[in-house]
Design an enzyme around this catalytic site. Sequence first.
Site, short mmCIF file in Angstrom:
data_model
loop_
_atom_site.label_atom_id
_atom_site.label_comp_id
_atom_site.label_asym_id
_atom_site.label_seq_id
_atom_site.Cartn_x
_atom_site.Cartn_y
_atom_site.Cartn_z
N HIS A 1 -19.29 -12.12 23.75
CA HIS A 1 -18.67 -12.85 24.66
C HIS A 1 -17.66 -13.93 24.33
O HIS A 1 -17.96 -15.03 23.90
CB HIS A 1 -19.79 -13.55 25.73
CG HIS A 1 -19.01 -13.85 26.98
ND1 HIS A 1 -19.96 -13.98 28.16
CD2 HIS A 1 -17.99 -14.35 27.44
CE1 HIS A 1 -19.42 -14.42 29.18
NE2 HIS A 1 -18.13 -14.47 28.56
N HIS B 1 -13.47 -15.57 24.16
CA HIS B 1 -12.24 -15.60 24.81
C HIS B 1 -11.23 -15.96 23.54
O HIS B 1 -11.36 -16.92 23.15
CB HIS B 1 -12.49 -16.54 25.88
CG HIS B 1 -13.02 -16.40 27.12
ND1 HIS B 1 -12.52 -15.46 28.11
CD2 HIS B 1 -14.41 -16.64 27.38
CE1 HIS B 1 -13.59 -15.31 28.90
NE2 HIS B 1 -14.66 -15.99 28.62
N LEU B 2 -10.37 -14.94 23.32
CA LEU B 2 -9.47 -15.25 22.28
C LEU B 2 -8.15 -15.42 22.67
O LEU B 2 -7.31 -15.93 21.82
CB LEU B 2 -9.51 -13.74 21.43
CG LEU B 2 -10.50 -13.78 20.61
CD1 LEU B 2 -10.75 -12.30 19.78
CD2 LEU B 2 -11.07 -14.79 19.67
N ARG B 3 -7.98 -15.32 24.14
CA ARG B 3 -6.79 -15.92 24.79
C ARG B 3 -5.51 -15.24 24.32
O ARG B 3 -4.41 -15.71 24.37
CB ARG B 3 -6.52 -17.36 24.56
CG ARG B 3 -7.57 -17.99 24.65
CD ARG B 3 -8.07 -18.22 26.26
NE ARG B 3 -9.19 -19.28 26.52
CZ ARG B 3 -10.07 -19.11 27.64
NH1 ARG B 3 -9.77 -17.93 28.39
NH2 ARG B 3 -10.68 -19.99 27.82
N ASP C 1 -14.86 -10.65 33.52
CA ASP C 1 -15.28 -12.20 33.03
C ASP C 1 -14.31 -13.26 33.23
O ASP C 1 -13.21 -12.79 33.08
CB ASP C 1 -15.86 -12.12 31.68
CG ASP C 1 -16.39 -13.40 31.31
OD1 ASP C 1 -17.63 -13.64 31.94
OD2 ASP C 1 -15.81 -14.22 30.54
N HIS D 1 -19.83 -11.51 35.62
CA HIS D 1 -19.87 -12.78 35.72
C HIS D 1 -20.16 -13.19 36.82
O HIS D 1 -19.65 -12.90 37.86
CB HIS D 1 -18.41 -13.29 35.56
CG HIS D 1 -18.39 -14.81 35.50
ND1 HIS D 1 -17.48 -15.70 34.81
CD2 HIS D 1 -18.80 -15.72 36.54
CE1 HIS D 1 -17.58 -17.07 35.44
NE2 HIS D 1 -18.51 -17.03 36.34
N HIS E 1 -24.02 -14.86 30.29
CA HIS E 1 -24.25 -16.36 30.54
C HIS E 1 -25.00 -16.72 31.68
O HIS E 1 -24.88 -17.39 32.59
CB HIS E 1 -23.18 -16.92 30.59
CG HIS E 1 -21.93 -16.54 31.23
ND1 HIS E 1 -21.97 -16.46 32.79
CD2 HIS E 1 -20.53 -16.56 31.33
CE1 HIS E 1 -20.79 -15.81 33.41
NE2 HIS E 1 -19.88 -15.90 32.40
N ASP F 1 -19.67 -17.43 24.82
CA ASP F 1 -18.59 -17.47 25.72
C ASP F 1 -17.66 -18.68 25.17
O ASP F 1 -17.27 -19.68 26.05
CB ASP F 1 -19.28 -18.04 26.93
CG ASP F 1 -18.39 -18.05 28.32
OD1 ASP F 1 -17.17 -17.74 28.19
OD2 ASP F 1 -18.83 -18.33 29.23
N HIS G 1 -9.34 -24.22 25.30
CA HIS G 1 -8.44 -24.76 25.88
C HIS G 1 -7.58 -25.75 25.18
O HIS G 1 -7.98 -26.12 24.25
CB HIS G 1 -8.80 -25.18 27.43
CG HIS G 1 -9.48 -24.18 28.11
ND1 HIS G 1 -8.67 -23.14 28.83
CD2 HIS G 1 -10.52 -24.01 28.53
CE1 HIS G 1 -9.52 -22.51 29.40
NE2 HIS G 1 -10.65 -22.79 29.26
#
Lengths: 338, 428
Positions: free
Chosen positions: B58, B60-62, B150, B177, B230, B303, B307
Amino acid sequence: MAAGLSAVDASPATTSPQPEPRQARPARGRKQHLLDFADWSREELMALLDTTDVMAQVLTRTIKKVPALQGMTVATLFFEDSTRTRLSFDRAARAQSADVMSFAAGGSSLAKGESLRDTLRTLDQLQADLYVVRHPVAGVPYQLTRWTDAAIVNAGDGRRAHPTQALLDAYTFRQRFGGGASAFEGKRLAIVGDVEHSRVARSNAELFTKLGAEVVLCGPATLLPREFAALPGVSVTHRLEEAVEGADAVMALRLQQERMTRGLLPSLAEYVARYQLTERVMRSAAEGAIVMHPGPLVRDLEVASDVADGERSVIEQQVANGVPVRMAVLYTLLVGQR
Amino acid sequence: MSRVVFRGAHLVDGAGDHGVHDLYVNGGVVEGVDLGGEVDREVETAGALLTPAFLDLHTHLRDPGQEQKEDLSSGLAAAAAGGFGTVVSMANTDPVVDEPGLVTDLVRRAARLGQARLRPAAALSRGLAGDRLTDFAALQAAGAVMITDDGIPVADSHLMRRACEYAAELGLVIQTHSEEPSLRAGGVMHEGAVSRRLGLPGNPDAAEALMIFRDGELARLTGARVHIAHVSSKRGMQVAEQLKADGAPITIEVTPHHLTLTDEALASFDPLYKVAPPLRTADDVAYLRDAVRRGVVDNIGTDHAPHTRAEKERDLLSAPFGIANLEVTFPLLYTELVLTGELGLPTLLHLLQDGPARVMGWEPPRLVPGAPADLTLLDLEAELPVEGRSFRSKAKWTPWEGERLRGWPRVTMVGGVLAFERGALAPA
């Protein structure tokens, strides 16, 4: 940004043009901000109300101005429109000879999605000693304290807090009932209406309980979730008669029309029938009980007209007390009490 | 490819504790122990724990499209620095990973970096819009290992049912999610006494429990392998446990932050703590920890949701959800759960190694000859403060800034390549 910013020189009537050395910003460590009442002791809050007495006296003079804050700059930072509150702070600052800058970002693209730090760091170059901050989202004044050495007064943040409103309510209460340090002991304040969405309710509950009064919150369950009973010194009821019975002060909150469209209330009529303050229901309040409202009042919605205009109503005194209370807050934070 | 020895390492994997040995790596795989002979590189371990690199299901590599927050290079380097050798990237990028070409591109670009391995997830619905399924089979053929929207709960139960049926047929894992959107509404934190006090809009645990129940029921109905991402609340966990006990083919994930932080953190009004699902109460945290101890939880997923600083310096309503935590996950959980005696080290390792492998149906990672040389060397002794500015992630801010933790990964090797090294190492 420059377009929203207007510096106004408020030189007092009687001063020499001699430039004074700039007053240093308040040093970190002493009581610096008014965000809510968590950091304020009962004694400090009572002292604020005592200072308000002095300020109220100043405002009765022919020349309603003292040089207490001369050379200091107060910036009003309003990310949400509120002419009344801004003017009240403006007046409070000028009556003590402070310079006032006002920055209004309400409704502009600046208000949403910006880095608050970037905005504040830019404004901070203008060297204000104190910011008066109003923002539609809870917590913003708290966030801003991380990025400036200036004092911050919370002039209302979302549903979170509106401490100067609560102070003027407490001042109005004490004015009516008299008494010094024990003015609030054994007294009961009922707050009626849309508690969930109200910063006024949260701040008043916090302040009145801290000053020694008992607070009863009242409203429909959709606008008064049961978790409010977890606040210290606070009880919750959904029946207006129960809240008002024996109360020394009953405060009706503003009801925003938009609540009706979000499933929070079935209809205005049902709300009025269950929660409007009427002569009939006020009869069960304590002897000499007062009726308060933070304004602006929508007649015959939260409060019946005869109650709003009746002898129990202190709604006009509340408005009048806004300026001396805010004078006392600015003075206390910028100059100090003792 | 070079030959490397980890000298005098304490070898532990899911099969047990193998004692202290010299472990040799050659040609990208584990060669064996105590072999001797010439090496290109010698890693002096001083008895540190050498164990299979962690798997994160899980992350987030954006990338693509939000490289100001993170990109493959920074995100996979952060993973390696956290001891992770494999991450499953989430599909809520810009554009959304909903076409095979995007999956292929991610896999190809990641392979060149020499950091953690990337095994992408693909979106369940086109554009994450929640109304039309993506081409699961084509996405799978391109390298997608998981199907998930997600970040955005799938509101339409019918669509979720069809997704489950289709994924079951292909042997794909669906990750959910699980938050009921109309109940979650505009909530920015857990709904409860703290949100009432702070005046922030709340998101009730019922929103999570309801949706976990729906997703678990659909798993039961369709036979799909549904991975509940999560789980944050006691109620959500209780519902998930019950479904599992009833035989629904679900697996359960918890995150490092839901195991260590509570809604009281929001009293600071710092959007660093704004995360979805929200931080819950101390009671919820205690229950999640208990569920972990009881073996109900299948894996710890980070997760990791980076940002920009400016985004996290907005007001609490407009700031985005997410905590970046790849680089503190192991030390945080080792310090707060293992060193306190709440959880055994083997259990924590299981939740980062065999646990996630089983969720995905992958071989459990082992320190045996021929196994991929995806390894992490953990220093369980040195106590170091968390320093966001030293993160490989682009998100150099963290809720745990300044906290002194133990259990820092010293070296992470992926496919025989040293992807990460911290501190002093013996020169080769």
